[in-house]
Design a protein around this motif. Structure first.
Motif, PDB file in Angstrom:
ATOM      1  N   ARG A  52       0.839  -1.186   0.000  1.00 57.98           N
ATOM      2  CA  ARG A  52       0.000   0.000   0.000  1.00 57.98           C
ATOM      3  C   ARG A  52       0.880   1.245   0.000  1.00 57.98           C
ATOM      4  NH1 ARG A  52      -0.073   1.744   5.459  1.00 57.98           N
ATOM      5  NH2 ARG A  52       0.774   0.149   6.879  1.00 57.98           N
ATOM      6  N   ARG A  53       0.303   2.352  -0.350  1.00 54.98           N
ATOM      7  CA  ARG A  53       1.029   3.617  -0.334  1.00 54.98           C
ATOM      8  C   ARG A  53       1.261   4.051   1.103  1.00 54.98           C
ATOM      9  NH1 ARG A  53       3.734   7.350  -3.822  1.00 54.98           N
ATOM     10  NH2 ARG A  53       3.733   9.382  -2.762  1.00 54.98           N
ATOM     11  N   LEU A  54       2.509   4.342   1.448  1.00 57.74           N
ATOM     12  CA  LEU A  54       2.843   4.797   2.791  1.00 57.74           C
ATOM     13  C   LEU A  54       3.038   6.312   2.800  1.00 57.74           C
ATOM     14  CD1 LEU A  54       5.458   2.101   3.922  1.00 57.74           C
ATOM     15  CD2 LEU A  54       3.002   2.161   4.396  1.00 57.74           C
ATOM     16  N   THR A  55       2.642   6.936   3.883  1.00 54.27           N
ATOM     17  CA  THR A  55       2.872   8.363   4.073  1.00 54.27           C
ATOM     18  C   THR A  55       3.962   8.536   5.115  1.00 54.27           C
ATOM     19  OG1 THR A  55       0.570   8.908   3.556  1.00 54.27           O
ATOM     20  CG2 THR A  55       1.857  10.558   4.749  1.00 54.27           C
ATOM     21  N   PRO A  56       5.115   9.074   4.736  1.00 49.39           N
ATOM     22  CA  PRO A  56       6.205   9.202   5.703  1.00 49.39           C
ATOM     23  C   PRO A  56       5.899  10.222   6.789  1.00 49.39           C
ATOM     24  CG  PRO A  56       6.768  10.303   3.655  1.00 49.39           C
ATOM     25  CD  PRO A  56       5.481   9.589   3.406  1.00 49.39           C
ATOM     26  N   VAL A  57       6.526  10.049   7.934  1.00 50.76           N
ATOM     27  CA  VAL A  57       6.386  11.025   9.014  1.00 50.76           C
ATOM     28  C   VAL A  57       7.058  12.332   8.612  1.00 50.76           C
ATOM     29  CG1 VAL A  57       6.946  11.518  11.427  1.00 50.76           C
ATOM     30  CG2 VAL A  57       6.288   9.196  10.741  1.00 50.76           C
ATOM     31  N   TRP A  58       8.266  12.214   8.091  1.00 46.77           N
ATOM     32  CA  TRP A  58       8.926  13.375   7.508  1.00 46.77           C
ATOM     33  C   TRP A  58      10.076  12.903   6.623  1.00 46.77           C
ATOM     34  CZ3 TRP A  58       9.771  13.040  13.021  1.00 46.77           C
ATOM     35  CH2 TRP A  58      11.063  12.705  13.379  1.00 46.77           C
ATOM     36  N   VAL A  59      10.588  13.858   5.836  1.00 42.68           N
ATOM     37  CA  VAL A  59      11.702  13.609   4.926  1.00 42.68           C
ATOM     38  C   VAL A  59      12.768  14.663   5.206  1.00 42.68           C
ATOM     39  CG1 VAL A  59      12.443  13.635   2.508  1.00 42.68           C
ATOM     40  CG2 VAL A  59      10.276  12.552   3.133  1.00 42.68           C
ATOM     41  N   GLY A  60      14.027  14.255   5.242  1.00 41.35           N
ATOM     42  CA  GLY A  60      15.130  15.185   5.436  1.00 41.35           C
ATOM     43  C   GLY A  60      15.963  15.302   4.174  1.00 41.35           C
ATOM     44  N   LEU A  61      16.269  16.522   3.760  1.00 43.72           N
ATOM     45  CA  LEU A  61      17.068  16.764   2.560  1.00 43.72           C
ATOM     46  C   LEU A  61      18.230  17.696   2.890  1.00 43.72           C
ATOM     47  CD1 LEU A  61      14.260  17.372  -0.119  1.00 43.72           C
ATOM     48  CD2 LEU A  61      15.574  15.282   0.265  1.00 43.72           C
ATOM     49  N   PRO A  66      13.424  25.209  -0.995  1.00 49.38           N
ATOM     50  CA  PRO A  66      13.119  25.736  -2.332  1.00 49.38           C
ATOM     51  C   PRO A  66      12.100  26.861  -2.240  1.00 49.38           C
ATOM     52  CG  PRO A  66      11.902  23.714  -1.962  1.00 49.38           C
ATOM     53  CD  PRO A  66      12.765  23.921  -0.743  1.00 49.38           C
ATOM     54  N   THR A  67      12.015  27.650  -3.319  1.00 49.13           N
ATOM     55  CA  THR A  67      11.022  28.732  -3.347  1.00 49.13           C
ATOM     56  C   THR A  67       9.614  28.179  -3.528  1.00 49.13           C
ATOM     57  OG1 THR A  67      11.449  28.954  -5.720  1.00 49.13           O
ATOM     58  CG2 THR A  67      12.674  30.415  -4.240  1.00 49.13           C
ATOM     59  N   ALA A  68       9.484  27.005  -4.167  1.00 50.48           N
ATOM     60  CA  ALA A  68       8.173  26.372  -4.367  1.00 50.48           C
ATOM     61  C   ALA A  68       8.229  24.949  -3.821  1.00 50.48           C
ATOM     62  CB  ALA A  68       7.804  26.383  -5.843  1.00 50.48           C
ATOM     63  N   PRO A  69       7.901  24.742  -2.530  1.00 47.71           N
ATOM     64  CA  PRO A  69       8.024  23.415  -1.926  1.00 47.71           C
ATOM     65  C   PRO A  69       6.912  22.443  -2.317  1.00 47.71           C
ATOM     66  CG  PRO A  69       7.154  24.962  -0.333  1.00 47.71           C
ATOM     67  CD  PRO A  69       7.471  25.764  -1.563  1.00 47.71           C
ATOM     68  N   GLU A  70       5.927  22.911  -3.100  1.00 47.03           N
ATOM     69  CA  GLU A  70       4.787  22.048  -3.421  1.00 47.03           C
ATOM     70  C   GLU A  70       5.212  20.796  -4.188  1.00 47.03           C
ATOM     71  OE1 GLU A  70       4.934  25.246  -4.109  1.00 47.03           O
ATOM     72  OE2 GLU A  70       3.556  26.110  -2.635  1.00 47.03           O
ATOM     73  N   ARG A  71       6.219  20.927  -5.055  1.00 46.75           N
ATOM     74  CA  ARG A  71       6.646  19.770  -5.860  1.00 46.75           C
ATOM     75  C   ARG A  71       7.169  18.650  -4.969  1.00 46.75           C
ATOM     76  NH1 ARG A  71      11.444  17.865  -7.673  1.00 46.75           N
ATOM     77  NH2 ARG A  71      12.572  19.661  -6.826  1.00 46.75           N
ATOM     78  N   LEU A  72       7.983  19.005  -3.970  1.00 50.39           N
ATOM     79  CA  LEU A  72       8.524  17.982  -3.079  1.00 50.39           C
ATOM     80  C   LEU A  72       7.445  17.418  -2.156  1.00 50.39           C
ATOM     81  CD1 LEU A  72      11.954  19.606  -2.151  1.00 50.39           C
ATOM     82  CD2 LEU A  72      11.508  17.755  -3.762  1.00 50.39           C
ATOM     83  N   ALA A  73       6.509  18.256  -1.737  1.00 48.25           N
ATOM     84  CA  ALA A  73       5.408  17.768  -0.901  1.00 48.25           C
ATOM     85  C   ALA A  73       4.580  16.739  -1.657  1.00 48.25           C
ATOM     86  CB  ALA A  73       4.534  18.941  -0.461  1.00 48.25           C
ATOM     87  N   ARG A  80       5.865  17.625   5.532  1.00 54.51           N
ATOM     88  CA  ARG A  80       6.909  17.680   6.565  1.00 54.51           C
ATOM     89  C   ARG A  80       8.260  17.322   5.941  1.00 54.51           C
ATOM     90  NH1 ARG A  80       5.853  15.206  12.300  1.00 54.51           N
ATOM     91  NH2 ARG A  80       7.744  16.459  12.557  1.00 54.51           N
ATOM     92  N   VAL A  81       8.818  18.262   5.222  1.00 56.11           N
ATOM     93  CA  VAL A  81      10.135  18.108   4.599  1.00 56.11           C
ATOM     94  C   VAL A  81      11.092  19.064   5.304  1.00 56.11           C
ATOM     95  CG1 VAL A  81      11.475  18.224   2.483  1.00 56.11           C
ATOM     96  CG2 VAL A  81       9.080  17.497   2.387  1.00 56.11           C
ATOM     97  N   GLU A  82      12.127  18.513   5.929  1.00 56.64           N
ATOM     98  CA  GLU A  82      13.107  19.317   6.646  1.00 56.64           C
ATOM     99  C   GLU A  82      14.355  19.481   5.776  1.00 56.64           C
ATOM    100  OE1 GLU A  82      13.793  17.589  10.452  1.00 56.64           O
ATOM    101  OE2 GLU A  82      11.683  17.745  11.066  1.00 56.64           O
ATOM    102  N   TYR A  83      14.878  20.698   5.716  1.00 56.81           N
ATOM    103  CA  TYR A  83      15.979  21.021   4.820  1.00 56.81           C
ATOM    104  C   TYR A  83      17.286  21.223   5.579  1.00 56.81           C
ATOM    105  CZ  TYR A  83      12.068  21.702   1.676  1.00 56.81           C
ATOM    106  OH  TYR A  83      10.925  21.514   0.930  1.00 56.81           O
ATOM    107  N   GLU A  84      18.375  21.250   4.795  1.00 57.32           N
ATOM    108  CA  GLU A  84      19.734  21.417   5.316  1.00 57.32           C
ATOM    109  C   GLU A  84      20.081  20.326   6.330  1.00 57.32           C
ATOM    110  OE1 GLU A  84      20.528  25.408   6.538  1.00 57.32           O
ATOM    111  OE2 GLU A  84      19.675  26.290   4.724  1.00 57.32           O
ATOM    112  N   ALA A  85      19.603  19.118   6.065  1.00 57.89           N
ATOM    113  CA  ALA A  85      19.942  17.964   6.898  1.00 57.89           C
ATOM    114  C   ALA A  85      21.351  17.475   6.537  1.00 57.89           C
ATOM    115  CB  ALA A  85      18.925  16.844   6.686  1.00 57.89           C
ATOM    116  N   ALA A  86      21.954  16.691   7.425  1.00 53.58           N
ATOM    117  CA  ALA A  86      23.297  16.172   7.149  1.00 53.58           C
ATOM    118  C   ALA A  86      23.282  15.204   5.973  1.00 53.58           C
ATOM    119  CB  ALA A  86      23.844  15.483   8.404  1.00 53.58           C
ATOM    120  N   HIS A  87      22.214  14.382   5.881  1.00 50.23           N
ATOM    121  CA  HIS A  87      22.092  13.388   4.810  1.00 50.23           C
ATOM    122  C   HIS A  87      20.627  13.262   4.427  1.00 50.23           C
ATOM    123  CE1 HIS A  87      26.200  12.181   5.765  1.00 50.23           C
ATOM    124  NE2 HIS A  87      25.828  12.023   7.023  1.00 50.23           N
TER     125      HIS A  87
END
Length: 232
Positions: A52-61, A66-73, A80-87
């Motif tokens: 089944r399709r899973l919905t992640p709790v969050w993603v780190g990048l 970005p100026t338009a975060p809709e594409r990644l969402a 819940r996409v967190e930026y400037e992560a180590a990995h």
């Protein structure tokens, strides 16, 4: 299929289970695209296993917001996409991780487990990254004195990444060239009757005196003692 240097780290914590990826491409211009792709690939693989399709709790990048975060969402099905992560990483809910796989087959799992144990017992050791580097360095010598850019291309990485990987191994490009020269000089002294002058030319020393000084630095004695000891 991935680079042998790729590493996945799985960490269980109060917020769920996080899978983080470390790879050898941080110095590449395309790294931001690779970092975006990895969490999506892990999300698709996890969804395939769960059926089944899973919905992640969050993603780190590791990229900047970005100026338009809709594409990644839309890509990760979460805002819940967190930026400037180590990995790059992706976190799944604990309930999703612990849920039984719908297509699990215990009998087939036992057969595959037995096959994996037999295959592992009969497997030959896989060469590490440093072994592949040494092979590429030795191969490059056939075209003349090896250059950093040339060996990096053979390993499909940038020169900066190659230097960083050598630092991680406690070495450097200069040290590896010195060791290569020493191996070649040792082999030519033991296995051929070439003069010291000829060996100096072949290995890239400016003159025989420079070669003799290097041999004394490596072994504490001159080339005659090495040649007298014969092949190893």
């Amino acid at each position: 299929m991935a680079d042998p240097a790729d590493r996945l780290t799985v960490t269980r914590h109060d917020g769920g289970v996080t899978v983080a990826w470390e790879g050898p491409y941080r110095d590449y211009p395309e790294y931001a695209m690779i970092a975006e792709f990895v969490p999506y690939m892990l999300l698709m693989l996890a969804g395939s296993g769960a059926g089944r399709r899973l919905t992640p709790v969050w993603v780190g990048l590791p990229r900047r917001p970005p100026t338009a975060p809709e594409r990644l969402a839309a890509l990760y099905d979460t805002r819940r996409v967190e930026y400037e992560a180590a990995h790059p990483s992706i976190t799944f809910a604990e309930a999703d991780i612990d849920a039984p796989l719908p297509r699990a087959d215990p009998a087939l799992a036992a057969i595959l487990d037995n096959h994996a144990q037999l295959s592992t017992a009969a497997a030959r050791p896989v060469r590490g990254w440093l072994d592949r580097f040494h092979a590429a360095l030795e191969s490059a010598v056939a075209d003349g004195p090896p250059g950093l850019d040339q060996v990096a291309r053979r390993l499909a990485m940038s020169p900066r990444t190659l230097q960083r990987r050598l630092r991680d191994e406690g070495s450097s490009w200069r040290e590896e060239l010195e060791k290569l020269r020493q191996r070649r000089v040792d082999r030519l002294l033991r296995e051929t009757t070439l003069s010291v002058e000829s060996i100096a030319t072949r290995v890239g020393f400016t003159d025989p005196r420079a070669l003799r000084r290097a041999i004394h630095r490596w072994y504490g004695h001159g080339p005659a003692a090495i040649r007298a000891s014969g092949p190893m």
